[in-house]
Enzyme design. Structure first.
Site, PDB file in Angstrom:
ATOM      1  N   HIS A 110       0.984  -1.274   0.001  1.00 28.29           N
ATOM      2  CA  HIS A 110       0.115   0.086  -0.051  1.00 28.29           C
ATOM      3  C   HIS A 110       0.877   1.142  -0.140  1.00 28.29           C
ATOM      4  O   HIS A 110       0.717   2.279  -0.693  1.00 28.29           O
ATOM      5  CB  HIS A 110      -0.955  -0.075   1.226  1.00 28.29           C
ATOM      6  CG  HIS A 110      -1.918   1.032   1.218  1.00 28.29           C
ATOM      7  ND1 HIS A 110      -2.826   1.112   0.078  1.00 28.29           N
ATOM      8  CD2 HIS A 110      -2.166   2.046   1.977  1.00 28.29           C
ATOM      9  CE1 HIS A 110      -3.735   2.087   0.320  1.00 28.29           C
ATOM     10  NE2 HIS A 110      -3.558   2.927   1.308  1.00 28.29           N
TER      11      HIS A 110
ATOM     12  N   HIS B  63      -1.038   8.342  -5.372  1.00 26.44           N
ATOM     13  CA  HIS B  63      -1.940   7.433  -4.759  1.00 26.44           C
ATOM     14  C   HIS B  63      -3.440   7.985  -5.435  1.00 26.44           C
ATOM     15  O   HIS B  63      -3.893   9.112  -5.066  1.00 26.44           O
ATOM     16  CB  HIS B  63      -2.296   7.883  -3.186  1.00 26.44           C
ATOM     17  CG  HIS B  63      -2.912   6.968  -2.380  1.00 26.44           C
ATOM     18  ND1 HIS B  63      -4.082   6.074  -2.951  1.00 26.44           N
ATOM     19  CD2 HIS B  63      -3.043   6.875  -0.993  1.00 26.44           C
ATOM     20  CE1 HIS B  63      -4.454   5.385  -1.979  1.00 26.44           C
ATOM     21  NE2 HIS B  63      -4.054   5.963  -0.703  1.00 26.44           N
TER      22      HIS B  63
END
Length: 402
Positions: free
Chosen positions: A294, A331
């Site tokens: 992530h 992101h």
């Protein structure tokens, strides 16, 4: 249970407006993050992002379509066309009736929302375009994909912040695996690099002003991106019968909820999702060669994720390669897991590990092989894609080389 493979992939993101260009950029460790080109940039403290440059909507859509398509829908349809062309699937008759589309998205039509707030509050207009609601709704992209490709089966949007795409792809995998349908279109998208979208993220005080450096001791926050990635998930025998080119096999997934805090991640929640994906895939921890992290570039995420990986993999954690491609494309929030799945496909299919760029200084609390700054050739049989979202919602997918 059916075996599930990926037979088509498409993308639009800051690294490229198709899969080959995106993977080439990942191999080169190219950075797609730069100064934003949006209205009122001077009023923002954060002026950088992984913006899709030189994207010409009029090259893809006519005027009538553009009145219905927010930027996130445009990205999705372009990525969807690439994925469908590669797969060679045509959705007709019984297949059309059973197949559907599940996409991840968090913010919906943020550009449409931003433009119309300006129109009403800044310009003083008393009416907006009649299609504002169908243009900005979160399910707009999924609906337009279903209409363009004749997908009449289960179709909807999953909105779980930064885990949206992984949740969506996990559900699509489950439907094909369980025999509900021979094929599903899935992935995710996001386009919130507009004044309001960036201003909202500024308020969290987790944003970097100069770049995304996951796992590096001198990191100072995340960087937003935008774009989409779309895949065709297909039952193996269905794909074999028609001679489809198989990119990778999807072998497992798991989801978990931290049930603890709306923004702070939990090591135990992340670890349960990672461990659950291994169990579902019937994969031993020692078989995993690569994890697409992530890896947001915030201290909270990077340290927690590193601890979760160490907890699950034990001594094997030292042999794992774990990189964050957010360092290159930013992101993408609801679309991030979809774009990052491309790095996992590249790892298991091509044996190329995308790097974590911007890495400058080791952090003893992130003592993993983060593939710093340069891509690496490696033999990888199994790869994981991690997504850990605000709200404590986690989703991990497992891919195997086919």
């Amino acid at each position: 249970m059916k075996r599930v493979v990926i037979t088509g992939a498409g993308t639009v993101n800051a690294l490229g407006q198709n899969v080959p260009d995106t993977m080439a950029a990942m191999r080169e460790g190219r950075c797609g993050i730069g100064t934003l080109d949006i209205a009122d940039l001077d009023r923002l403290a954060i002026k950088i992002g992984g913006q899709v440059r030189d994207f010409d909507p009029e090259a893809w859509f006519n005027r009538q379509q553009l009145s219905l398509y927010d930027r996130f829908t445009q990205f999705t349809l372009v990525a969807g066309r690439e994925a469908m062309a590669q797969s060679g699937l045509e959705f007709t008759d019984e297949l059309a009736a059973r197949a559907g589309v599940i996409l991840g998205n968090s913010g919906g039509g943020m550009n449409t929302l931003d433009e119309n707030y300006r129109s009403v509050y800044e310009d003083g207009k008393n009416r907006v375009h009649p299609f504002v609601v169908p243009k900005l709704m979160n399910n707009a992209a999924a609906s337009h994909v279903s209409m363009e490709f004749n997908l009449k089966g289960p179709s909807f949007t999953v909105s779980t912040a930064c885990a949206s795409s992984n949740h969506a792809m996990s559900l699509a995998f489950q439907m094909v695996q369980g025999g509900m349908t021979p094929a599903m279109v899935t992935g995710g998208s996001e386009a919130m690099l507009c004044f309001g979208g960036v201003k909202a993220w500024e308020g969290l005080r987790v944003m970097s002003k100069d770049g995304c450096r996951p796992f590096s001791a001198n990191r100072n926050g995340m960087v937003q991106g935008e774009g989409a990635a779309v895949f065709v998930f297909e039952e193996l025998e269905h794909a074999r019968k028609r001679g489809a080119d198989i990119l990778a096999e999807v072998v497992g997934f798991a989801m978990s909820s931290d049930a603890s805090d709306i923004v702070m991640p939990s090591k135990s929640g992340a670890a349960r999702a990672i461990r659950g994906a291994l169990v579902d895939a019937r994969v031993d921890a020692t078989e995993v060669g690569y994890i697409n992290a992530h890896g947001t570039g915030t201290a909270a995420n990077d340290k927690t994720e590193s601890a979760a990986v160490a907890d699950v993999f034990g001594a094997h954690a030292d042999k794992l390669m774990i990189s964050s491609t957010k360092s290159m494309h930013g992101h993408l929030i609801g679309g991030t897991g979809a774009v990052e799945l491309l790095a996992c496909i590249m790892a298991v299919r091509d044996g190329v590990i995308a790097p974590t760029i911007g890495y400058e200084e080791p952090d003893p609390e992130c003592a993993l092989d983060v593939v710093p700054n340069e891509a690496r050739e490696a033999d990888v049989d199994v790869a994981l894609s991690n997504a850990f979202a605000f709200g404590g919602l986690n989703a991990v997918l497992a891919l195997r080389r086919f």
